[in-house]
Write a protein that holds these residues in place. Structure first.
Motif, PDB file in Angstrom:
ATOM      1  N   SER A  60       0.766  -1.209  -0.094  1.00 28.71           N
ATOM      2  CA  SER A  60      -0.117   0.017  -0.154  1.00 28.71           C
ATOM      3  C   SER A  60       0.853   1.372   0.080  1.00 28.71           C
ATOM      4  O   SER A  60       2.235   1.198  -0.062  1.00 28.71           O
ATOM      5  N   VAL A 116      -6.962  -2.177   2.944  1.00 28.41           N
ATOM      6  CA  VAL A 116      -7.092  -1.170   1.954  1.00 28.41           C
ATOM      7  C   VAL A 116      -7.691  -1.512   0.682  1.00 28.41           C
ATOM      8  O   VAL A 116      -7.426  -2.800   0.356  1.00 28.41           O
ATOM      9  N   GLN A 133      -8.413   5.049  -2.103  1.00 31.82           N
ATOM     10  CA  GLN A 133      -8.143   5.127  -3.456  1.00 31.82           C
ATOM     11  C   GLN A 133      -9.380   4.631  -4.081  1.00 31.82           C
ATOM     12  O   GLN A 133      -9.513   4.407  -5.502  1.00 31.82           O
ATOM     13  N   TYR A 145       3.485  -0.374  -5.651  1.00 30.81           N
ATOM     14  CA  TYR A 145       4.521   0.388  -5.135  1.00 30.81           C
ATOM     15  C   TYR A 145       5.781  -0.419  -5.137  1.00 30.81           C
ATOM     16  O   TYR A 145       5.816  -1.636  -5.000  1.00 30.81           O
TER      17      TYR A 145
END
Ligand SMILES: Cc1ncc(COP(=O)(O)O)c(C=O)c1O
Length: 346
Positions: A60, A106, A135, A284
């Motif tokens: 995340s 998330v 998001q 990421y």
């Protein structure tokens, strides 16, 4: 709005909160100055602090885990599932200890996490479910909007999100006590001027930011539908990369359209796309548990922090343009460039 002279938290903030409340389908929304503040204040309002553990994904943006650590609690990282890049409920359950206070799911890239399964686990162990929906505004599963389950959801209106207020965030909750606590925490501990009940922060959203957010909110549905259409075109036409799956019953907000490519090829694909004027991104490249602060934590160096799927995802993910302003020509170009890559065909 500027002529009204009311620039700080005022009527625009209140109206923005009311509009998001009806969109997400919760009884309370509290606007703050960022998604990070929403997570931080939300967790403080839940009584999370030193001595507690919060289970969250390492795959995340760092803000997810930073917010846990800012409360004084310790983050414990759970692995993800490769199909939707979201937290793996089975791994979550294996990490629960008497110190676990909450699970922070998330909704990565705009795809809903497995809220139903996580709810059942949290209920079984009498711990809280929290949603980082930074998001994913507008995403849902079986008709349930993200941010409407669990103790609270945290939204971000940062510049890159599906809608933006420049900077900004919001807490969504059905718990009046959490909402009131966040209202106090965001404004120096006061709801009524100069009657400061607790120690708080200045994490208010300004009316200027709220007015921008309200204008953007009007287009959210249209923009998310455009993102979904663009994603469908890419998935239908791309050959080579592993395209993103959408779980049955899920409505994906496609904040990012993220494919997987072989790790050893990713840098070359990015360079080739750039040479064709196509910007791509890696979200990421370094999982949070490998970032210096977290890597140095003793509690995260143990066997409890083995995250092989997270590490595979970090090495393989590549996000392609999916934003609502892409034209048919732009989309065809992305497909043609990727499909022409000889290295992707091997
Ligand atoms: C998953 C996730 N959580 C939290 C945040 C923090 O939001 P903000 O940048 O508004 O503080 C972001 C966004 O940047 C995010 O992507």
């Amino acid at each position: 709005m500027l002529k009204s002279g009311q620039l700080v938290q005022g009527p625009q903030v209140e109206a923005f909160e009311a509009e998001v409340k009806s969109l997400v389908g919760v009884t309370h929304c509290v606007a703050v100055n960022s998604g990070t503040s929403a997570l931080h204040l939300g967790m403080l309002a839940c009584g999370i602090g030193p001595g507690d553990e919060v289970i969250a994904p390492s795959f995340s943006f760092a803000a997810t885990a930073n917010a846990v650590e800012l409360t004084g609690a310790s983050v414990v990282f759970a692995d993800i599932r490769l199909d939707d890049f979201n937290i793996d409920p089975g791994h979550v359950e294996s990490l629960i200890t008497p110190r676990t206070k909450a699970v922070l799911a998330v909704h990565l890239y705009g795809h809903p996490a497995r809220v139903g399964e996580l709810e059942r686990i949290c209920e079984r162990h009498q711990i809280l479910l929290l949603e980082d929906a930074a998001q994913a505004l507008g995403a849902s599963e079986n008709g349930r909007q993200v941010g409407s389950g669990g103790a609270f959801g945290a939204l971000s209106f940062y510049a890159t999100k599906n809608i933006s207020s420049g900077e900004g965030g919001m807490i969504t909750t059905n718990d009046p006590a959490i909402a009131r606590r966040v209202r106090l925490l965001r404004n120096q501990g006061q709801e009524v001027k100069y009657q400061n009940e607790i120690i708080g922060f200045n994490n208010r959203l300004s009316d200027i930011h709220a007015a921008i957010g309200r204008e953007q909110l009007k287009s959210l549905r249209y923009w998310n539908e455009a993102r979904q259409r663009n994603a469908r075109f890419l998935t239908d036409n791309l050959r080579g990369p592993t395209t993103p799956a959408i779980r049955e019953g899920a409505c994906h907000a496609f904040h990012q359209y993220t494919v997987r490519v072989e790790a050893s090829l990713r840098d070359s694909v990015i360079k080739y796309l750039r040479a064709s004027s196509i910007e791509s991104g890696v979200y990421y490249p370094i999982p949070i548990h490998k970032l210096p602060y977290f890597a140095a934590k003793d509690s995260l160096r143990s066997a409890r922090c083995s995250l092989p799927v997270t590490e595979t995802a970090a090495a393989e993910v590549l996000s392609l343009p999916v934003h609502p302003k892409l034209s048919g020509r732009d989309l065809r170009k992305i497909v043609n460039v990727i499909n022409s890559l000889e290295m992707m065909k091997a």
